[in-house]
Each structure stands twice: as C-alpha cells, then as structure tokens.
Design a protein around this motif. Structure first.
Motif, PDB file in Angstrom:
ATOM      1  N   SER A 126       9.134   4.112  -3.196  1.00 27.26           N
ATOM      2  CA  SER A 126       9.523   4.127  -1.785  1.00 27.26           C
ATOM      3  C   SER A 126      10.541   3.042  -1.467  1.00 27.26           C
ATOM      4  N   LEU A 148       0.819  -1.209   0.000  1.00 32.13           N
ATOM      5  CA  LEU A 148       0.000   0.000   0.000  1.00 32.13           C
ATOM      6  C   LEU A 148       0.856   1.263   0.000  1.00 32.13           C
ATOM      7  N   VAL A 149       1.948   1.237   0.748  1.00 33.40           N
ATOM      8  CA  VAL A 149       2.858   2.392   0.751  1.00 33.40           C
ATOM      9  C   VAL A 149       3.459   2.582  -0.633  1.00 33.40           C
ATOM     10  N   ASP A 150       3.788   1.488  -1.286  1.00 35.27           N
ATOM     11  CA  ASP A 150       4.383   1.583  -2.614  1.00 35.27           C
ATOM     12  C   ASP A 150       3.376   2.080  -3.648  1.00 35.27           C
ATOM     13  N   ILE A 151       2.105   1.780  -3.459  1.00 35.79           N
ATOM     14  CA  ILE A 151       1.082   2.285  -4.374  1.00 35.79           C
ATOM     15  C   ILE A 151       0.886   3.789  -4.168  1.00 35.79           C
ATOM     16  N   VAL A 152       0.853   4.223  -2.899  1.00 36.10           N
ATOM     17  CA  VAL A 152       0.617   5.633  -2.599  1.00 36.10           C
ATOM     18  C   VAL A 152       1.839   6.485  -2.947  1.00 36.10           C
ATOM     19  N   HIS A 153       3.032   5.993  -2.600  1.00 34.18           N
ATOM     20  CA  HIS A 153       4.282   6.716  -2.878  1.00 34.18           C
ATOM     21  C   HIS A 153       5.185   5.837  -3.736  1.00 34.18           C
ATOM     22  N   LEU A 162      -0.388  -0.426 -12.563  1.00 33.71           N
ATOM     23  CA  LEU A 162      -0.685  -1.029 -11.266  1.00 33.71           C
ATOM     24  C   LEU A 162      -0.493  -2.538 -11.310  1.00 33.71           C
TER      25      LEU A 162
END
Length: 91
Positions: free
Chosen positions: A55, A47-52, A69
């Motif tokens: 990362s 999820l962090v990698d999708i948002v930023h 995606l």
C-alpha cells in the motif's frame, strides 16, 4: 495497542479541553497528544500495510511474496516518519 492509544488520547483531550486556563501542564499535555496521535497514525499505517501489502510503495516495497512479517516490523520507523511528516506539513 491502538485501542489503548485512543483511550489515552481521549482522556488527555478531555483534561486539556476542560482546563480553566492555560499553564505549562496544558501545553505539555497538548504536545503529548500530538505525539500520541502521530504514533497512533503510524500504527494504523502499519496495520494497513499488513492487510494490504504494497500500500505504501514510496516507503518500501512489500510486493515480494517471500517477505516475512518480521520484515514489516523493521519498517515501523518509516511509518513513524511518514505519519509525522504528514501531520506537520499537511496538518
């Protein structure tokens, strides 16, 4: 998915910590909690990698603007590896 994993971890930890003595079921439950925690951390990393994007430069590079995606979904095994490696070496 993450909410389900958190709920499952909560229920399992409540049963493990409330056990009057240690038997094979408690040991298997503790192993299950460990594995579910690793999967949960891998989902959080995803999820962090999708948002930023980008990362996790060491795992893969998401700096390409044409990255879809679906390509990020293919890297979930990298996040599993990263989470379990972090849990076992730093934990």
């Amino acid at each position: 998915y993450c909410a389900y994993l958190l709920f499952a971890l909560f229920i399992l930890l409540k049963k493990i910590l409330g056990a009057p003595f240690i038997d094979t079921n408690v040991i298997f439950g503790a192993i299950t909690v460990y594995l579910l925690a690793g999967i949960l951390w891998a989902k959080f990393y995803f999820l962090v990698d999708i948002v930023h994007p980008g990362s996790f430069h060491g795992i893969h590079s998401l700096t390409d603007p044409l990255l879809k995606l679906s390509d990020a979904y293919e890297n979930q095994f990298d996040f599993l590896y990263f989470s379990f490696t972090t849990m076992t070496t730093l934990g």
